[in-house]
Design a protein around this motif. Structure first.
Motif, mmCIF file in Angstrom:
data_model
loop_
_atom_site.group_PDB
_atom_site.id
_atom_site.type_symbol
_atom_site.label_atom_id
_atom_site.label_comp_id
_atom_site.label_asym_id
_atom_site.label_seq_id
_atom_site.Cartn_x
_atom_site.Cartn_y
_atom_site.Cartn_z
ATOM 1 N N PHE A 23 1.552 1.284 -3.937
ATOM 2 C CA PHE A 23 0.448 1.402 -4.891
ATOM 3 C C PHE A 23 -0.746 2.206 -4.361
ATOM 4 O O PHE A 23 -1.627 2.563 -5.133
ATOM 5 N N GLY A 24 -0.791 2.454 -3.056
ATOM 6 C CA GLY A 24 -1.889 3.224 -2.493
ATOM 7 C C GLY A 24 -2.856 2.369 -1.708
ATOM 8 O O GLY A 24 -3.024 1.176 -1.985
ATOM 9 N N ARG A 25 -3.496 2.988 -0.681
ATOM 10 C CA ARG A 25 -4.435 2.254 0.170
ATOM 11 C C ARG A 25 -5.647 1.769 -0.643
ATOM 12 O O ARG A 25 -6.074 0.636 -0.529
ATOM 13 N N ARG A 26 -6.187 2.670 -1.462
ATOM 14 C CA ARG A 26 -7.413 2.358 -2.204
ATOM 15 C C ARG A 26 -7.211 1.175 -3.140
ATOM 16 O O ARG A 26 -8.041 0.249 -3.176
ATOM 17 N N LYS A 27 -6.132 1.171 -3.914
ATOM 18 C CA LYS A 27 -5.907 0.079 -4.864
ATOM 19 C C LYS A 27 -5.737 -1.256 -4.143
ATOM 20 O O LYS A 27 -6.214 -2.292 -4.608
ATOM 21 N N MET A 28 -5.072 -1.229 -2.991
ATOM 22 C CA MET A 28 -4.858 -2.476 -2.270
ATOM 23 C C MET A 28 -6.152 -2.980 -1.628
ATOM 24 O O MET A 28 -6.360 -4.192 -1.518
ATOM 25 N N LEU A 88 -14.578 1.614 -5.530
ATOM 26 C CA LEU A 88 -14.324 2.177 -6.861
ATOM 27 C C LEU A 88 -14.558 3.683 -6.871
ATOM 28 O O LEU A 88 -13.918 4.422 -7.633
ATOM 29 N N LEU A 145 -9.074 -2.564 -3.023
ATOM 30 C CA LEU A 145 -9.742 -3.157 -4.184
ATOM 31 C C LEU A 145 -9.188 -4.549 -4.489
ATOM 32 O O LEU A 145 -9.945 -5.497 -4.751
ATOM 33 N N MET A 146 -7.864 -4.685 -4.451
ATOM 34 C CA MET A 146 -7.251 -5.986 -4.705
ATOM 35 C C MET A 146 -7.681 -7.004 -3.645
ATOM 36 O O MET A 146 -7.955 -8.171 -3.958
ATOM 37 N N GLU A 201 -8.275 8.327 -3.197
ATOM 38 C CA GLU A 201 -7.068 7.836 -2.539
ATOM 39 C C GLU A 201 -6.772 8.676 -1.306
ATOM 40 O O GLU A 201 -7.228 9.818 -1.184
ATOM 41 N N TYR A 214 -6.327 3.490 6.215
ATOM 42 C CA TYR A 214 -7.076 4.397 5.344
ATOM 43 C C TYR A 214 -7.949 5.335 6.168
ATOM 44 O O TYR A 214 -7.979 6.552 5.938
ATOM 45 N N SER A 261 0.826 -1.205 0.000
ATOM 46 C CA SER A 261 0.000 0.000 0.000
ATOM 47 C C SER A 261 0.860 1.255 0.000
ATOM 48 O O SER A 261 0.432 2.305 -0.486
#
Length: 474
Positions: free
Chosen positions: A79-84, A197, A86-87, A201, A134, A76
């Motif tokens: 790549f960022g909290r939000r993307k992780m 979605l 989502l993953m 971020e 987050y 995170s």
């Protein structure tokens, strides 16, 4: 571009905080769902006398979570909290479905499910690490305490949801019941994915990547005025600079240097005690506990998990009400003492009165859950968030989280093995003794953090280190 900006402007702070903390629902659901699924799974796969396999199937998620939290924290930052998040939701959907469609291949089925649930645990551990991070980075400082309580409420609400789903599905044919219970975990994960979605971020991550304009835009969604935004941006920049400098000067060995040892032992110790006190033995195995106490089939005892879930949710709300009214140490010691007695007294009563009503132990377990729900359950993470100095916060928090998950995994693994080899009351008495040891630990090794700044807490650790250095025999 303007259309997108206008669409982003419609995101309310309530939406951000709700879906920012919604990962706790996933975390809680998967902690609780096996409670109801296990009796049907045991009957379907004939695992009634396979205590070690049952322990591994139940605890596999926690084993995976040990690694998922640490891995997600590092990724995170890149790549960022939000993307992780989502993953994590995608991983959760995939392996929840794979759990529900486990092939029936005899003993090999158990090993398949163990592996799948370990991989699912990566997502559970990631959610447990990413959601608080987050939320803390999105919330204003004055609301962080309440929003940490919101995360706890989401977790226990997820547990209650899983218990209700288990109860509603209990009358299906055994094979369908446990498969749907496990597979339906994909539904809240899909809801989380769709909600996240639309989430922005974290402004701290955006600033770290040099995107100050976007960080300012995100803060405009959740802060009231430009002056507050400017002040927070400046504060984030200063903190990020201090963290970079701190990370360059520290190593794992630093955690146990004289200056920090006291606070690291305190924080990691509380995180470990929270799990080794045995709470998850109740959450994972309450139908089997009632079955062993009363002789009634575990699959007919799925109302008891709902009772535990309601107690947990009410307790989380009680905590949000009393969080800043009592000292952390006081709540931990009172809670730990009552929890310990709730485990020890049934063994004492059973020894003095062999014909004790078998439901007595269940009543005492409810008392344990009630006190756990507003003391050790939420306060462990409040204290861990407060007690570690900036220079070691990342590494020390990760170490505390790892010890917590290790404890959760071991309790889930060994509880069915212990109850297969000794009376249930004796097993809980052992956990009760650990609760009392936890009270002694808090009394002697944990500083009070309520009402103190992070600098004051760090000074307590520094002073304690000096005292120990000048009086090594102490």
């Amino acid at each position: 571009m303007n259309v997108m900006a206008k669409a982003e402007k419609k995101i309310s702070s309530a939406f951000i905080y709700f879906f920012g903390s919604f990962g706790g629902i996933l975390f809680g659901y998967d902690i609780g769902v096996m409670t109801g699924a296990l009796p049907f799974l045991q009957a379907d796969w004939h695992l009634e006398n396979a205590a070690s396999l049952v322990g591994w199937i139940t605890s596999a998620v926690m084993f995976g979570a040990i690694f998922g939290g640490a891995l997600a924290g590092q990724l995170s930052d890149k790549f960022g909290r939000r993307k992780m998040i989502l993953m994590s939701a995608i991983v959760f959907v995939v392996f929840s479905v794979l759990s529900g469609v486990s092939p029936d291949m005899g003993e090999a089925s158990a090993y398949y499910l163990i592996i799948v649930r370990m991989l699912l645990g990566l997502a559970v551990g990631a959610a447990s690490a990413l959601v608080p991070a987050y939320m803390s980075e999105m919330a204003p400082a004055k609301a962080r305490g309440r929003l940490s309580g919101l995360n706890q409420t989401m977790i226990v609400s997820g547990m209650l949801l899983s218990y209700v789903v288990d109860f509603l599905l209990k009358d299906l044919p055994g094979e369908w019941a446990w498969r749907l219970m496990l597979g339906l975990a994909a539904v809240p994960a899909l809801i989380l994915f769709l909600g996240v979605l639309r989430l922005p971020e974290s402004p701290r991550f955006l600033l770290r990547k040099g995107d100050e304009a976007q960080a300012r835009k995100v803060l405009s969604y959740i802060r009231k005025n430009p002056a507050e935004i400017d002040q927070e941006l400046a504060s984030i920049k200063e903190t990020a600079k201090e963290e970079r400098q701190a990370n360059q000067k520290t190593s794992w060995a630093t955690l146990f240097s004289g200056k920090y040892r006291y606070l690291v032992i305190a924080g990691v110790g509380v995180a470990a005690f929270q799990q080794f006190q045995g709470a998850n033995a109740i959450f994972y195995y309450i139908p089997l506990i009632v079955q062993k106490a009363t002789g009634q089939a575990a699959s007919s005892n799925l109302m008891w998990p709902i009772v535990q879930g309601v107690i947990l949710v009410v307790g989380s709300l009680v905590y949000m009400w009393i969080a800043d009214k009592f000292n952390r140490r006081t709540l931990l010691m009172v809670g730990g003492a009552v929890m310990g007695l709730s485990f020890i007294l049934p063994a004492v009563i059973n020894w003095m009165m062999p014909n004790m009503n078998p439901m007595t132990i269940v009543v005492f377990l409810c008392i344990y859950v009630a006190f756990y729900s507003f003391t050790w359950a939420p306060l462990t993470w409040v204290l861990v968030g407060e007690i570690f100095p900036l220079a070691i916060r990342g590494r020390a928090s990760g170490l505390a989280s790892s010890f917590n998950w290790i404890g959760s995994w071991l309790v889930g693994l060994i509880f069915p093995i212990m109850t297969a080899s000794m009376p249930q009351e004796a097993v809980f008495a052992i956990f009760g003794i650990i609760c009392i040891l936890g009270v002694i630990f808090v009394k002697t090794c944990v500083p009070e953090t309520r009402g103190h700044t992070l600098e004051e807490i760090e000074e307590q650790g520094t002073n304690h280190g000096r005292v120990k250095a000048s009086n090594p025999e102490n």
